[in-house]
Design a protein around this motif. Structure first.
Motif, PDB file in Angstrom:
ATOM      1  N   THR A 255      45.314  48.148  44.166  1.00  0.00           N
ATOM      2  CA  THR A 255      43.951  48.623  43.954  1.00  0.00           C
ATOM      3  C   THR A 255      42.951  47.633  44.527  1.00  0.00           C
ATOM      4  O   THR A 255      43.094  46.419  44.328  1.00  0.00           O
ATOM      5  CB  THR A 255      43.684  48.793  42.436  1.00  0.00           C
ATOM      6  OG1 THR A 255      44.636  49.707  41.894  1.00  0.00           O
ATOM      7  CG2 THR A 255      42.271  49.293  42.182  1.00  0.00           C
ATOM      8  N   VAL A 256      41.941  48.139  45.229  1.00  0.00           N
ATOM      9  CA  VAL A 256      40.860  47.285  45.720  1.00  0.00           C
ATOM     10  C   VAL A 256      39.991  46.879  44.537  1.00  0.00           C
ATOM     11  O   VAL A 256      39.424  47.736  43.851  1.00  0.00           O
ATOM     12  CB  VAL A 256      40.012  48.019  46.778  1.00  0.00           C
ATOM     13  CG1 VAL A 256      38.790  47.169  47.156  1.00  0.00           C
ATOM     14  CG2 VAL A 256      40.840  48.335  48.015  1.00  0.00           C
ATOM     15  N   THR A 257      39.921  45.568  44.281  1.00  0.00           N
ATOM     16  CA  THR A 257      39.091  45.105  43.161  1.00  0.00           C
ATOM     17  C   THR A 257      37.685  44.733  43.627  1.00  0.00           C
ATOM     18  O   THR A 257      36.712  44.959  42.908  1.00  0.00           O
ATOM     19  CB  THR A 257      39.730  43.890  42.473  1.00  0.00           C
ATOM     20  OG1 THR A 257      39.880  42.829  43.421  1.00  0.00           O
ATOM     21  CG2 THR A 257      41.099  44.256  41.913  1.00  0.00           C
ATOM     22  N   THR A 258      37.568  44.145  44.788  1.00  0.00           N
ATOM     23  CA  THR A 258      36.261  43.817  45.367  1.00  0.00           C
ATOM     24  C   THR A 258      36.451  43.654  46.867  1.00  0.00           C
ATOM     25  O   THR A 258      37.582  43.453  47.333  1.00  0.00           O
ATOM     26  CB  THR A 258      35.661  42.541  44.746  1.00  0.00           C
ATOM     27  OG1 THR A 258      34.331  42.339  45.243  1.00  0.00           O
ATOM     28  CG2 THR A 258      36.502  41.316  45.080  1.00  0.00           C
ATOM     29  N   PHE A 259      35.382  43.741  47.635  1.00  0.00           N
ATOM     30  CA  PHE A 259      35.529  43.724  49.088  1.00  0.00           C
ATOM     31  C   PHE A 259      34.238  43.289  49.764  1.00  0.00           C
ATOM     32  O   PHE A 259      33.171  43.218  49.135  1.00  0.00           O
ATOM     33  CB  PHE A 259      35.942  45.107  49.600  1.00  0.00           C
ATOM     34  CG  PHE A 259      34.897  46.187  49.386  1.00  0.00           C
ATOM     35  CD1 PHE A 259      33.960  46.484  50.366  1.00  0.00           C
ATOM     36  CD2 PHE A 259      34.861  46.893  48.187  1.00  0.00           C
ATOM     37  CE1 PHE A 259      33.006  47.465  50.164  1.00  0.00           C
ATOM     38  CE2 PHE A 259      33.894  47.874  47.969  1.00  0.00           C
ATOM     39  CZ  PHE A 259      32.972  48.161  48.968  1.00  0.00           C
ATOM     40  N   PHE A 337      38.360  51.826  36.092  1.00  0.00           N
ATOM     41  CA  PHE A 337      37.772  50.490  36.124  1.00  0.00           C
ATOM     42  C   PHE A 337      38.408  49.557  35.105  1.00  0.00           C
ATOM     43  O   PHE A 337      38.621  48.376  35.365  1.00  0.00           O
ATOM     44  CB  PHE A 337      36.265  50.578  35.903  1.00  0.00           C
ATOM     45  CG  PHE A 337      35.570  49.244  35.916  1.00  0.00           C
ATOM     46  CD1 PHE A 337      35.440  48.505  37.090  1.00  0.00           C
ATOM     47  CD2 PHE A 337      35.048  48.703  34.741  1.00  0.00           C
ATOM     48  CE1 PHE A 337      34.811  47.274  37.097  1.00  0.00           C
ATOM     49  CE2 PHE A 337      34.414  47.466  34.747  1.00  0.00           C
ATOM     50  CZ  PHE A 337      34.292  46.750  35.925  1.00  0.00           C
ATOM     51  N   ASP A 338      38.757  50.082  33.940  1.00  0.00           N
ATOM     52  CA  ASP A 338      39.340  49.239  32.896  1.00  0.00           C
ATOM     53  C   ASP A 338      40.672  48.641  33.315  1.00  0.00           C
ATOM     54  O   ASP A 338      41.110  47.623  32.774  1.00  0.00           O
ATOM     55  CB  ASP A 338      39.525  50.048  31.609  1.00  0.00           C
ATOM     56  CG  ASP A 338      38.197  50.365  30.924  1.00  0.00           C
ATOM     57  OD1 ASP A 338      37.225  49.615  31.176  1.00  0.00           O
ATOM     58  OD2 ASP A 338      38.133  51.343  30.163  1.00  0.00           O
ATOM     59  N   SER A 339      41.338  49.259  34.311  1.00  0.00           N
ATOM     60  CA  SER A 339      42.657  48.775  34.724  1.00  0.00           C
ATOM     61  C   SER A 339      42.593  47.540  35.595  1.00  0.00           C
ATOM     62  O   SER A 339      43.612  46.878  35.796  1.00  0.00           O
ATOM     63  CB  SER A 339      43.413  49.902  35.457  1.00  0.00           C
ATOM     64  OG  SER A 339      42.779  50.185  36.707  1.00  0.00           O
ATOM     65  N   TYR A 340      41.395  47.240  36.133  1.00  0.00           N
ATOM     66  CA  TYR A 340      41.306  46.057  37.016  1.00  0.00           C
ATOM     67  C   TYR A 340      40.074  45.191  36.770  1.00  0.00           C
ATOM     68  O   TYR A 340      39.890  44.165  37.410  1.00  0.00           O
ATOM     69  CB  TYR A 340      41.320  46.491  38.487  1.00  0.00           C
ATOM     70  CG  TYR A 340      40.137  47.323  38.932  1.00  0.00           C
ATOM     71  CD1 TYR A 340      38.980  46.719  39.418  1.00  0.00           C
ATOM     72  CD2 TYR A 340      40.182  48.719  38.896  1.00  0.00           C
ATOM     73  CE1 TYR A 340      37.905  47.491  39.840  1.00  0.00           C
ATOM     74  CE2 TYR A 340      39.115  49.478  39.312  1.00  0.00           C
ATOM     75  CZ  TYR A 340      37.980  48.866  39.787  1.00  0.00           C
ATOM     76  OH  TYR A 340      36.908  49.621  40.187  1.00  0.00           O
ATOM     77  N   LYS A 341      39.243  45.545  35.761  1.00  0.00           N
ATOM     78  CA  LYS A 341      37.989  44.811  35.558  1.00  0.00           C
ATOM     79  C   LYS A 341      38.232  43.356  35.185  1.00  0.00           C
ATOM     80  O   LYS A 341      37.414  42.484  35.481  1.00  0.00           O
ATOM     81  CB  LYS A 341      37.131  45.501  34.500  1.00  0.00           C
ATOM     82  CG  LYS A 341      37.748  45.481  33.100  1.00  0.00           C
ATOM     83  CD  LYS A 341      36.844  46.199  32.110  1.00  0.00           C
ATOM     84  CE  LYS A 341      37.436  46.179  30.706  1.00  0.00           C
ATOM     85  NZ  LYS A 341      36.542  46.905  29.738  1.00  0.00           N
ATOM     86  N   HIS A 342      39.367  43.050  34.552  1.00  0.00           N
ATOM     87  CA  HIS A 342      39.628  41.670  34.128  1.00  0.00           C
ATOM     88  C   HIS A 342      40.050  40.783  35.306  1.00  0.00           C
ATOM     89  O   HIS A 342      40.199  39.592  35.126  1.00  0.00           O
ATOM     90  CB  HIS A 342      40.714  41.668  33.044  1.00  0.00           C
ATOM     91  CG  HIS A 342      40.345  42.416  31.805  1.00  0.00           C
ATOM     92  ND1 HIS A 342      39.274  42.058  31.011  1.00  0.00           N
ATOM     93  CD2 HIS A 342      40.880  43.535  31.255  1.00  0.00           C
ATOM     94  CE1 HIS A 342      39.171  42.912  30.001  1.00  0.00           C
ATOM     95  NE2 HIS A 342      40.135  43.823  30.123  1.00  0.00           N
ATOM     96  N   HIS A 343      40.244  41.392  36.466  1.00  0.00           N
ATOM     97  CA  HIS A 343      40.682  40.636  37.635  1.00  0.00           C
ATOM     98  C   HIS A 343      39.554  40.414  38.638  1.00  0.00           C
ATOM     99  O   HIS A 343      39.780  39.918  39.733  1.00  0.00           O
ATOM    100  CB  HIS A 343      41.839  41.360  38.315  1.00  0.00           C
ATOM    101  CG  HIS A 343      42.976  41.643  37.391  1.00  0.00           C
ATOM    102  ND1 HIS A 343      43.864  40.660  36.987  1.00  0.00           N
ATOM    103  CD2 HIS A 343      43.391  42.785  36.773  1.00  0.00           C
ATOM    104  CE1 HIS A 343      44.764  41.185  36.175  1.00  0.00           C
ATOM    105  NE2 HIS A 343      44.486  42.476  36.016  1.00  0.00           N
TER     106      HIS A 343
END
Length: 344
Positions: A255-259, A337-343
């Motif tokens: 999953t793309v978390t930020t870019f 979003f909840d699946s990757y927000k902590h990363h």
């Protein structure tokens, strides 16, 4: 245990700066086969001219054209030249006081052995046949060589009509000159290559990661205490400080978390802008991996987008993260979003 991997690495970039009126006058003189010094407030002449007088702290505005001869005031022998130095054979670096100047100039002297140079020796400029307005336009040789008269001022090369356009912007004097001009007469900018060569030794954990890539696998390691999976592996958990010995093979989907959208071109760029560099959180990992996102318009990349690794052809694989050409969309629904927000 398998041996750790090592590889030579070069970090390089071109440093570009405007010269200003003082250094611009000096570099323009070199292009025109003339040594230009600056007169200081105490009457001394310095080569190269400083931008500001060290005594009065005012800008240097008076320039002096000097002869092409000088005297060695001190020197050192370079027995093993390295890349980027003036010669690929042994030579001398010397502090040379140009005749008519009071401040010595560090430059290269082309002599075959230490026996051919000494303090107090007279030297003369040897001008390059093609000059661009840089310190590499000349070297020094013993005055006894007798080079004759240097090229006349202003003979530094032809100027195309292109340099007459747009006086407020830098334009290269030639494709490989490393010098920029904004008028027929003035050198207004220089480009200096900066390079650092070193040998990188990967840790045992990193070596395992790279060997996995050579086999088409993405490997991480799990912390035995917090159960987080790190990719590339760290060897020890940064949170708990304990060894991460358990090896985990990870999914090629994430999953793309930020870019970031790259819009600015730069030297050595392999992909035409715009393109996207992103952090991809692989399924099963707890730390994101940075890579390219392609096969989709840059303005359509988004946080939460599901992507998969696109590998180069097998025959092109080496022990490198570049075995993965890029990541591309999987066409799955975006991750919550909840699946990757902590990363983030």
């Amino acid at each position: 245990m398998s041996r750790t991997l090592q590889a030579p690495v070069t970090v390089a970039f071109d440093y570009t700066r405007s010269t200003g009126p003082v250094l611009g006058r000096f570099f323009t003189g070199l292009r025109d086969a003339t040594v230009v010094g600056g007169r200081l407030s105490d009457g001394r002449v310095a080569v190269p001219p400083p931008e500001y007088d060290p005594i009065s702290h005012q800008a240097v505005t008076e320039f002096v054209e000097l002869p092409d001869t000088g005297t060695v005031t001190s020197w050192t022998w370079v027995s093993e030249p390295v890349a980027g130095q003036p010669f690929d054979r042994p030579f001398a670096y010397a502090l040379i006081t140009i005749d008519g100047a009071d401040v010595p100039w560090l430059h290269a002297v082309d002599v075959a052995s230490p026996e051919e140079i000494e303090t107090g020796m007279k030297v003369r400029v040897k001008w390059a046949e093609e000059r661009t307005g840089a310190v590499t336009d000349l070297t020094f040789v013993p005055d006894s060589v007798g080079l004759g008269t240097p090229p006349p001022s202003g003979s530094g090369g032809s100027t195309s009509a292109e340099t007459l356009v747009g006086a407020t912007s830098f334009r290269p004097a030639s494709a490989a000159s490393g010098v920029e001009t904004n008028t027929v007469d003035d050198v207004t900018g220089i480009v200096t290559p900066v390079s650092l060569d070193y040998n990188y030794a990967a840790s045992p954990e990193e070596s395992s990661f790279f060997r996995g890539l050579a086999e088409g696998r993405i490997l991480g390691q799990r912390c035995p205490r917090c159960q987080k999976v790190y990719v590339p592996p760290r060897g020890a958990c940064p949170t708990d400080g304990v060894p991460t010995a358990e090896e985990i093979e990870l999914s090629h989907v994430g999953t793309v978390t930020t870019f970031c959208v790259v819009n600015v071109p730069f030297l050595g760029q392999k992909i035409k802008p715009p393109y996207v560099s992103a952090y991809v959180l692989l399924d099963g990992a707890d730390i994101a991996l940075q890579h390219l996102i392609l096969d989709i318009p840059a303005d359509e990349v988004r946080m939460g987008m599901r992507v998969k690794a696109v590998w180069k052809p097998r025959e092109e694989w080496v022990t490198s993260i570049e075995n993965i050409s890029h990541f591309a969309p999987t066409d799955e629904p975006d991750a919550d979003f909840d699946s990757y927000k902590h990363h983030l």
